[in-house]
Scaffold this motif. Structure first.
Motif, PDB file in Angstrom:
ATOM      1  N   THR A  94       0.844  -1.141   0.095  1.00 53.41           N
ATOM      2  CA  THR A  94      -0.170   0.101   0.039  1.00 53.41           C
ATOM      3  C   THR A  94       1.020   1.171  -0.007  1.00 53.41           C
ATOM      4  O   THR A  94       0.581   2.145  -0.780  1.00 53.41           O
ATOM      5  CB  THR A  94      -0.926  -0.269   1.064  1.00 53.41           C
ATOM      6  OG1 THR A  94      -1.605  -1.226   1.248  1.00 53.41           O
ATOM      7  CG2 THR A  94      -2.172   0.860   1.041  1.00 53.41           C
ATOM      8  N   ALA A  95       1.904   1.173   0.696  1.00 49.05           N
ATOM      9  CA  ALA A  95       2.860   2.311   0.603  1.00 49.05           C
ATOM     10  C   ALA A  95       3.491   2.401  -0.836  1.00 49.05           C
ATOM     11  O   ALA A  95       3.689   3.620  -1.268  1.00 49.05           O
ATOM     12  CB  ALA A  95       4.114   2.070   1.879  1.00 49.05           C
ATOM     13  N   ARG A  96       3.686   1.352  -1.574  1.00 51.69           N
ATOM     14  CA  ARG A  96       4.035   1.392  -2.986  1.00 51.69           C
ATOM     15  C   ARG A  96       2.944   2.088  -3.695  1.00 51.69           C
ATOM     16  O   ARG A  96       3.205   3.108  -4.520  1.00 51.69           O
ATOM     17  CB  ARG A  96       4.245   0.015  -3.510  1.00 51.69           C
ATOM     18  CG  ARG A  96       5.364  -0.581  -2.931  1.00 51.69           C
ATOM     19  CD  ARG A  96       6.609  -0.151  -3.055  1.00 51.69           C
ATOM     20  NE  ARG A  96       7.734  -0.655  -2.344  1.00 51.69           N
ATOM     21  CZ  ARG A  96       8.704  -1.336  -3.079  1.00 51.69           C
ATOM     22  NH1 ARG A  96       9.353  -1.182  -4.241  1.00 51.69           N
ATOM     23  NH2 ARG A  96       9.857  -1.685  -2.028  1.00 51.69           N
ATOM     24  N   VAL A  97       1.621   1.857  -3.506  1.00 53.49           N
ATOM     25  CA  VAL A  97       0.580   2.423  -4.253  1.00 53.49           C
ATOM     26  C   VAL A  97       0.780   4.102  -3.865  1.00 53.49           C
ATOM     27  O   VAL A  97       0.476   4.758  -4.531  1.00 53.49           O
ATOM     28  CB  VAL A  97      -0.622   1.825  -4.032  1.00 53.49           C
ATOM     29  CG1 VAL A  97      -1.875   2.622  -4.291  1.00 53.49           C
ATOM     30  CG2 VAL A  97      -0.465   0.214  -4.302  1.00 53.49           C
ATOM     31  N   ALA A  98       0.644   4.332  -2.654  1.00 54.14           N
ATOM     32  CA  ALA A  98       0.728   5.717  -2.262  1.00 54.14           C
ATOM     33  C   ALA A  98       1.769   6.441  -2.715  1.00 54.14           C
ATOM     34  O   ALA A  98       1.684   7.459  -3.357  1.00 54.14           O
ATOM     35  CB  ALA A  98       1.046   5.730  -0.751  1.00 54.14           C
ATOM     36  N   ALA A  99       3.060   5.933  -3.041  1.00 47.28           N
ATOM     37  CA  ALA A  99       4.182   6.531  -3.514  1.00 47.28           C
ATOM     38  C   ALA A  99       4.177   6.800  -5.057  1.00 47.28           C
ATOM     39  O   ALA A  99       4.418   7.722  -5.443  1.00 47.28           O
ATOM     40  CB  ALA A  99       5.749   5.845  -3.242  1.00 47.28           C
ATOM     41  N   LYS A 100       3.384   5.802  -5.667  1.00 49.47           N
ATOM     42  CA  LYS A 100       3.215   5.999  -7.341  1.00 49.47           C
ATOM     43  C   LYS A 100       2.139   7.058  -7.272  1.00 49.47           C
ATOM     44  O   LYS A 100       2.191   7.984  -8.113  1.00 49.47           O
ATOM     45  CB  LYS A 100       2.549   4.751  -7.694  1.00 49.47           C
ATOM     46  CG  LYS A 100       2.377   4.813  -9.049  1.00 49.47           C
ATOM     47  CD  LYS A 100       1.906   3.543  -9.831  1.00 49.47           C
ATOM     48  CE  LYS A 100       2.017   3.583 -11.252  1.00 49.47           C
ATOM     49  NZ  LYS A 100       3.191   3.672 -12.125  1.00 49.47           N
ATOM     50  N   LEU A 101       0.979   7.166  -6.475  1.00 48.97           N
ATOM     51  CA  LEU A 101       0.029   8.321  -6.557  1.00 48.97           C
ATOM     52  C   LEU A 101       0.636   9.578  -6.412  1.00 48.97           C
ATOM     53  O   LEU A 101       0.359  10.710  -6.999  1.00 48.97           O
ATOM     54  CB  LEU A 101      -1.133   7.973  -5.758  1.00 48.97           C
ATOM     55  CG  LEU A 101      -1.830   6.848  -6.269  1.00 48.97           C
ATOM     56  CD1 LEU A 101      -2.721   5.838  -5.015  1.00 48.97           C
ATOM     57  CD2 LEU A 101      -2.978   7.490  -7.316  1.00 48.97           C
ATOM     58  N   LEU A 102       1.783   9.491  -5.168  1.00 54.62           N
ATOM     59  CA  LEU A 102       2.315  10.727  -4.752  1.00 54.62           C
ATOM     60  C   LEU A 102       3.010  11.323  -6.298  1.00 54.62           C
ATOM     61  O   LEU A 102       2.855  12.500  -6.417  1.00 54.62           O
ATOM     62  CB  LEU A 102       3.296  10.510  -3.770  1.00 54.62           C
ATOM     63  CG  LEU A 102       3.959  11.786  -3.337  1.00 54.62           C
ATOM     64  CD1 LEU A 102       4.725  11.143  -1.727  1.00 54.62           C
ATOM     65  CD2 LEU A 102       5.231  12.457  -4.311  1.00 54.62           C
ATOM     66  N   LYS A 103       3.789  10.481  -6.702  1.00 55.95           N
ATOM     67  CA  LYS A 103       4.578  10.940  -8.257  1.00 55.95           C
ATOM     68  C   LYS A 103       3.622  11.488  -9.109  1.00 55.95           C
ATOM     69  O   LYS A 103       3.857  12.829  -9.689  1.00 55.95           O
ATOM     70  CB  LYS A 103       5.151   9.690  -8.948  1.00 55.95           C
ATOM     71  CG  LYS A 103       6.498   9.340  -8.014  1.00 55.95           C
ATOM     72  CD  LYS A 103       7.287   8.431  -8.868  1.00 55.95           C
ATOM     73  CE  LYS A 103       6.796   7.198  -8.975  1.00 55.95           C
ATOM     74  NZ  LYS A 103       7.768   6.335 -10.071  1.00 55.95           N
ATOM     75  N   GLU A 104       2.361  11.045  -9.380  1.00 51.32           N
ATOM     76  CA  GLU A 104       1.654  11.253 -10.421  1.00 51.32           C
ATOM     77  C   GLU A 104       0.793  12.315 -10.173  1.00 51.32           C
ATOM     78  O   GLU A 104       0.295  13.250 -11.031  1.00 51.32           O
ATOM     79  CB  GLU A 104       0.587  10.040 -10.821  1.00 51.32           C
ATOM     80  CG  GLU A 104       1.282   8.877 -11.230  1.00 51.32           C
ATOM     81  CD  GLU A 104       1.959   9.006 -12.502  1.00 51.32           C
ATOM     82  OE1 GLU A 104       1.546   9.919 -13.490  1.00 51.32           O
ATOM     83  OE2 GLU A 104       2.745   8.342 -12.897  1.00 51.32           O
TER      84      GLU A 104
END
Ligand code: MN
Ligand code: MN
Length: 287
Positions: free
Chosen positions: A266-276
């Motif tokens: 979920t942290a990975r998902v959050a980090a990806k969303l952060l970038k986008e």
């Protein structure tokens, strides 16, 4: 820039270049009704972001690792108790006063209230797009009007925004339906709305995005305190972020609970969303 060294160097430097996007950790979860944990989320999201298992590029090929206008400010230093709420508002306002824009990492969803209080002074005609499994429109929960189940009632009562649109919602009960009607909240329910149906007519900026990670289906984002089946896929959520109208002037990503995020997915998902989301905010700064 998105690397660990810049995070240390830039910690709460108020020397923000004009037009920068400040990524601010808000490590506060005292208003969580069911379980604590989201206070630890910002550090986990940053760790996922810096992980050498991936890179710092967005899907469109914009390398945020080479982008000096992305400033990783670390976590706010917050007092214990409800005094934190006013501190969050003041600190976010300080960043906005520099001419920067804020992408905040929660924390539980209560943190959106002080953030939007600060944002609304800079953007008086703000529209909020709130993506969540829950409408967070309780008048109070267990006697607490500041519970993470209540921030959007407070935001509407205080007249902080001109429009509130909610997506991903799948836990509406009678009380919250009444609250939504009372405040004129536009809810596109998960059971009936897909992006192909289109965003509401006339939706435009300045836009603030409040993203509760439990909007995602628990299959994609299990690391939250209130997993609610039947949600968005990561792909659908990324497509929604891409489709939001400009300008996107601020955002938060809340409710990651690292204690529930066994594989760190979920942290990975959050980090990806952060970038986008950061890339969207950067592009929109000049439009
Ligand atoms: Mn929420
Ligand atoms: Mn939620």
């Amino acid at each position: 820039m998105l690397d660990a060294s810049s995070h240390e160097q830039d910690r709460f430097s108020m020397d923000l270049p004009a037009g920068s996007i400040a990524v601010v950790g808000v490590p506060w979860d005292e208003k969580s009704s069911y379980m604590r944990g989201p206070a630890g989320a910002p550090a986990h999201i940053r760790q996922a972001l810096y992980s050498s298992s991936t890179n710092t590029s967005t899907e469109c090929g914009r390398d945020l690792g080479e982008e000096p206008r992305i400033r990783m400010l670390g976590d706010l230093d917050l007092p214990v108790g409800e005094a934190a709420i006013a501190t969050i508002e003041r600190q976010i306002e300080k960043v906005l006063d520099q001419g920067a824009r804020v992408l905040a990492l929660g924390g539980d969803h209560c943190v959106t209230l002080p953030i939007v209080r600060a944002q609304s002074r800079h953007f008086p005609d703000l529209t909020v797009v709130h993506i969540d499994a829950h409408p967070d429109l309780y008048d109070e929960l267990e006697g607490d009007r500041l519970s993470h189940a209540c921030p959007f009632s407070r935001i509407m009562e205080e007249g902080l925004v001109s429009r509130l649109v909610q997506l991903g919602i799948r836990t509406l009960n009678a009380h919250q339906r009444e609250q939504a009607a009372r405040f004129g909240v536009e809810i596109l329910e998960m059971r009936s709305w897909r992006l192909a149906d289109g965003l509401p007519k006339g939706l435009g900026g300045p836009l603030y995005l409040s993203l509760d990670l439990d909007a995602l289906d628990p299959a994609f984002a299990p690391g939250v305190s209130h997993p609610e089946p039947g949600g968005l896929s990561t792909r659908e959520l990324l497509d929604i972020v891409e489709a939001l109208p400009s300008p996107l002037v601020g955002a938060d990503i809340v409710e990651l609970n690292p204690l529930r995020d066994a594989a760190g997915l979920t942290a990975r998902v959050a980090a990806k969303l952060l970038k986008e989301i950061a890339a969207r905010m950067l592009e929109d700064f000049t439009t």
